[in-house]
Design a protein around this motif. Sequence first.
Motif, PDB file in Angstrom:
ATOM      1  N   UNK A 107     -19.892  30.015 -23.175  1.00 51.71           N
ATOM      2  CA  UNK A 107     -18.764  29.108 -23.371  1.00 51.71           C
ATOM      3  C   UNK A 107     -18.330  28.479 -22.049  1.00 51.71           C
ATOM      4  N   UNK A 108     -18.348  29.259 -20.971  1.00 56.02           N
ATOM      5  CA  UNK A 108     -17.934  28.719 -19.679  1.00 56.02           C
ATOM      6  C   UNK A 108     -18.867  27.598 -19.214  1.00 56.02           C
ATOM      7  N   UNK A 134     -20.452  25.556 -21.230  1.00 56.21           N
ATOM      8  CA  UNK A 134     -20.105  24.399 -22.060  1.00 56.21           C
ATOM      9  C   UNK A 134     -18.863  23.704 -21.520  1.00 56.21           C
ATOM     10  N   UNK A 135     -17.875  24.486 -21.098  1.00 56.29           N
ATOM     11  CA  UNK A 135     -16.661  23.896 -20.533  1.00 56.29           C
ATOM     12  C   UNK A 135     -16.952  23.194 -19.223  1.00 56.29           C
ATOM     13  N   UNK A 136     -17.771  23.827 -18.395  1.00 57.25           N
ATOM     14  CA  UNK A 136     -18.052  23.280 -17.064  1.00 57.25           C
ATOM     15  C   UNK A 136     -18.784  21.943 -17.151  1.00 57.25           C
ATOM     16  N   UNK A 137     -19.807  21.875 -17.963  1.00 56.45           N
ATOM     17  CA  UNK A 137     -20.618  20.658 -17.981  1.00 56.45           C
ATOM     18  C   UNK A 137     -20.007  19.555 -18.845  1.00 56.45           C
ATOM     19  N   UNK A 138     -19.102  19.933 -19.771  1.00 55.59           N
ATOM     20  CA  UNK A 138     -18.427  18.915 -20.587  1.00 55.59           C
ATOM     21  C   UNK A 138     -17.161  18.412 -19.925  1.00 55.59           C
ATOM     22  N   UNK A 139     -16.676  19.161 -18.910  1.00 55.22           N
ATOM     23  CA  UNK A 139     -15.419  18.786 -18.277  1.00 55.22           C
ATOM     24  C   UNK A 139     -14.216  19.084 -19.137  1.00 55.22           C
ATOM     25  N   UNK A 140     -14.384  19.926 -20.153  1.00 53.79           N
ATOM     26  CA  UNK A 140     -13.304  20.249 -21.097  1.00 53.79           C
ATOM     27  C   UNK A 140     -13.093  21.756 -21.088  1.00 53.79           C
ATOM     28  N   UNK A 141     -12.032  22.219 -20.438  1.00 60.53           N
ATOM     29  CA  UNK A 141     -11.750  23.646 -20.349  1.00 60.53           C
ATOM     30  C   UNK A 141     -11.449  24.257 -21.713  1.00 60.53           C
ATOM     31  N   UNK A 142     -11.207  23.411 -22.689  1.00 59.31           N
ATOM     32  CA  UNK A 142     -10.960  23.927 -24.029  1.00 59.31           C
ATOM     33  C   UNK A 142     -12.149  24.650 -24.628  1.00 59.31           C
ATOM     34  N   UNK A 143     -13.355  24.434 -24.051  1.00 61.46           N
ATOM     35  CA  UNK A 143     -14.548  25.125 -24.545  1.00 61.46           C
ATOM     36  C   UNK A 143     -14.849  26.404 -23.750  1.00 61.46           C
ATOM     37  N   UNK A 144     -14.024  26.761 -22.793  1.00 61.51           N
ATOM     38  CA  UNK A 144     -14.269  27.945 -21.976  1.00 61.51           C
ATOM     39  C   UNK A 144     -14.053  29.214 -22.788  1.00 61.51           C
ATOM     40  N   UNK A 145     -14.599  30.301 -22.281  1.00 68.11           N
ATOM     41  CA  UNK A 145     -14.430  31.601 -22.950  1.00 68.11           C
ATOM     42  C   UNK A 145     -12.951  31.927 -23.128  1.00 68.11           C
ATOM     43  N   UNK A 146     -12.176  31.743 -22.072  1.00 65.23           N
ATOM     44  CA  UNK A 146     -10.751  32.070 -22.154  1.00 65.23           C
ATOM     45  C   UNK A 146     -10.056  31.228 -23.211  1.00 65.23           C
ATOM     46  N   UNK A 153     -11.483  29.639 -25.722  1.00 63.31           N
ATOM     47  CA  UNK A 153     -12.070  29.813 -27.053  1.00 63.31           C
ATOM     48  C   UNK A 153     -11.755  31.167 -27.676  1.00 63.31           C
ATOM     49  N   UNK A 154     -11.274  32.112 -26.876  1.00 65.81           N
ATOM     50  CA  UNK A 154     -11.003  33.439 -27.434  1.00 65.81           C
ATOM     51  C   UNK A 154     -10.079  33.421 -28.647  1.00 65.81           C
ATOM     52  N   UNK A 155      -9.000  32.635 -28.622  1.00 65.41           N
ATOM     53  CA  UNK A 155      -8.183  32.600 -29.833  1.00 65.41           C
ATOM     54  C   UNK A 155      -8.954  32.153 -31.066  1.00 65.41           C
ATOM     55  N   UNK A 156      -9.940  31.255 -30.862  1.00 68.23           N
ATOM     56  CA  UNK A 156     -10.728  30.777 -31.996  1.00 68.23           C
ATOM     57  C   UNK A 156     -11.819  31.773 -32.376  1.00 68.23           C
ATOM     58  N   UNK A 157     -12.430  32.420 -31.373  1.00 72.06           N
ATOM     59  CA  UNK A 157     -13.385  33.489 -31.668  1.00 72.06           C
ATOM     60  C   UNK A 157     -12.690  34.593 -32.450  1.00 72.06           C
ATOM     61  N   UNK A 158     -11.487  34.914 -32.029  1.00 73.32           N
ATOM     62  CA  UNK A 158     -10.746  35.993 -32.662  1.00 73.32           C
ATOM     63  C   UNK A 158      -9.988  35.522 -33.891  1.00 73.32           C
ATOM     64  N   UNK A 159      -9.963  34.227 -34.105  1.00 68.59           N
ATOM     65  CA  UNK A 159      -9.513  33.717 -35.388  1.00 68.59           C
ATOM     66  C   UNK A 159     -10.558  34.095 -36.425  1.00 68.59           C
ATOM     67  N   UNK A 160     -11.771  34.258 -35.940  1.00 70.36           N
ATOM     68  CA  UNK A 160     -12.826  34.836 -36.744  1.00 70.36           C
ATOM     69  C   UNK A 160     -12.976  36.293 -36.376  1.00 70.36           C
ATOM     70  N   UNK A 161     -11.977  36.862 -35.711  1.00 68.56           N
ATOM     71  CA  UNK A 161     -12.073  38.236 -35.235  1.00 68.56           C
ATOM     72  C   UNK A 161     -10.676  38.801 -35.115  1.00 68.56           C
ATOM     73  N   UNK A 162     -10.097  39.110 -36.245  1.00 67.78           N
ATOM     74  CA  UNK A 162      -8.698  39.501 -36.282  1.00 67.78           C
ATOM     75  C   UNK A 162      -8.417  40.800 -35.556  1.00 67.78           C
ATOM     76  N   UNK A 163      -7.138  41.056 -35.259  1.00 71.69           N
ATOM     77  CA  UNK A 163      -6.708  42.269 -34.567  1.00 71.69           C
ATOM     78  C   UNK A 163      -6.221  43.276 -35.589  1.00 71.69           C
ATOM     79  N   UNK A 170     -18.731  29.463 -36.143  1.00 74.40           N
ATOM     80  CA  UNK A 170     -17.399  29.705 -36.693  1.00 74.40           C
ATOM     81  C   UNK A 170     -16.332  29.357 -35.659  1.00 74.40           C
ATOM     82  N   UNK A 171     -16.542  29.800 -34.416  1.00 71.16           N
ATOM     83  CA  UNK A 171     -15.561  29.546 -33.364  1.00 71.16           C
ATOM     84  C   UNK A 171     -15.440  28.061 -33.054  1.00 71.16           C
ATOM     85  N   UNK A 172     -16.579  27.364 -32.951  1.00 77.18           N
ATOM     86  CA  UNK A 172     -16.564  25.918 -32.705  1.00 77.18           C
ATOM     87  C   UNK A 172     -15.782  25.207 -33.811  1.00 77.18           C
TER      88      UNK A 172
END
Length: 633
Positions: free
Chosen positions: A135-136, A138-150, A152-162, A615-617
């Motif tokens: 993910x990092x 993808x964020x780096x080369x797209x210039x969009x930090x929204x794709x970074x691991x940090x 994207x975690x809310x979206x990964x965990x939106x598919x990965x509940x607590x 799913x996360x994307x």
Amino acid sequence: MLFRHASLISLLYLLRQGSASLFTDPTQVANKSYDFVIIGAGAAGSVLAHRLTEHSATNVLLVEAGRSNTDGPDVRDIQVPYFVVDIPPSFDWNYTTVPQKALQNRTLSYPRGYVLGGSTSTNFLFYTRGSSDEFDRLARISGDEGWSWKAMLPYILKASARLLPQLDMTLTLTAHRTTLTAHPTRPQTETLTPPADGHDTHGEVDPAVHGKTGPVLTSLSGNASVLDARVLQTTAELAAEFPFNLDMNSGNPLGVGWLQSTIGHGVRSSAATAFLAQDTLARRNLDVLIGTRVTRLVQTGRRGSSPVFLGVELAQSAAGARVQIQATKEVILSAGSIGTPQILMMSGIGDAGELAAHGIATVVDAPDVGKHMQDHPWVPLQWQVNTNDTLDSINRSPDLLNAAAEIYNATKQGVMANNPGGNQIGWFRLPRNSSVLREFGDASAGPSSPHFELTFGNSFLSFTQPVPAIGSFMSMCVALVAPTSRGSVKLASASAFDAPLIDPAFMQTPSDVATLTEAVKAAQRFAAAPAWADFVIKPFVAAVNTTTDAAIRAYIADQVATFRHPMGTARMSTSELDSGVVDSRLLVENAVGLRIVDASIFPHIFGAHLQAPVYAIAERASDLVKRAHGIPL
């Protein structure tokens, strides 16, 4: 292939969701108004349909070319996890590749899901998120930090509940442990469910990086294997090369750990069962149309110099009537890495020269459409073993298979409730001093991303070799996770009813051959550990002579198959690329009203089995769409 017996099929019983708003004829939706038309009901399209219709004022049409995942006498074959190795052709597009130059010109079967849920309804159930590096990058080369691991975690965990409902997560990684911080309000997607046999999973998974309230169900194996103790013993004996990893979905997948599969309560959990269940299909603002292909996107106007694509043309056969639907806000392509470029090209969006060859007028000259395809190739390795306690006996015996079915029907337990692909999985990098890395460089996303993958099966597994009539076996699937070869998807004709020309271009670079050769040697070292000394008898006959690099390379050319992970055919524009198809918001460049959300947008191959990353994307894309149109989050 598994033996099927009529009495077995009659024994099976599974929970089925309703079909409240499923339509089977495009004329049924022809006169309706929709804000969004989503094309493809796979991992991405199902998420988008579910999330966008959470707001009751938003109207969505979801179009799927394939069939229902719940209707028909054979639907059990995609619901029972054990049947994953033998999915009926009615659930598949039944694609084949063009001859593969580096594989002795072999033409390969290329399975893709032709059913609600797409390939999540037919895949091998592996739930792997990939590394933080993926993910990092993808964020780096797209210039969009929204794709970074940090990010994207809310979206990964939106598919990965607590552990608690309605919590948002932030994951923090350290060298030896994983911690999770919860933030309120965000809904979740994945739920870590108990294994089918209910055993204590302490030491097999980190519950802190999983959830308990989301619709996508995941679990560990609930059927112990004779391989389990030996695999784990090997991680101790050869810890430097094959370390144990408690949970490879923490952001650091490297090492050997227990496989997590999209199985809940003994049944496959797919995008359809998770996001298109009865309560979703009952929404008044969602219509789902199945058995219908998109023949082209229809230009509905211009905005400045850019064409507007808010129209969709539908048909159910090559000679059948065409029905046009128009969205008021967006058309979202989620037809997958094969279907998405095909639809774009049929609509005049693609390489102008290639379109002209099929008599298609160019509307948007986008040379990257259908190009840069990547996939994970793999080879099977098998060893004859000193035991009768493998799945080979069940696969050969109608009586044993029916006995397993009786257990499954009564309890949703036993071998049929579990992933036959194995109980463990491993992700590995070439050593730092590898001559392959020195010569070719590092194609992976970063130091926590793997170069290759091993899985460990308690039976003879292969899609390129006939199953032996006798003998007990263990298998390893050896996959190339960071290939550099790039292929294509091209039109065979201008018709949506003609399969495109699929060329994954497997093993066409020297670095791919060298890396997979090293991966095979690593698998052989794993099987030669002391833990296997009294268990492994000998390699299966096809691999007996794989003792030199040249012999391994010949074996690879003869045995490579697809891991079914195509991506990159409508890639995102990035800082390192001269061109692309979509921007970082997944909007098609030089067009209006058209967005792509599926694995085709990855500018580099993603080091994971694809359903979890997609799913996360799609979860993030749902929020991008909502923000763009003022829809409450």
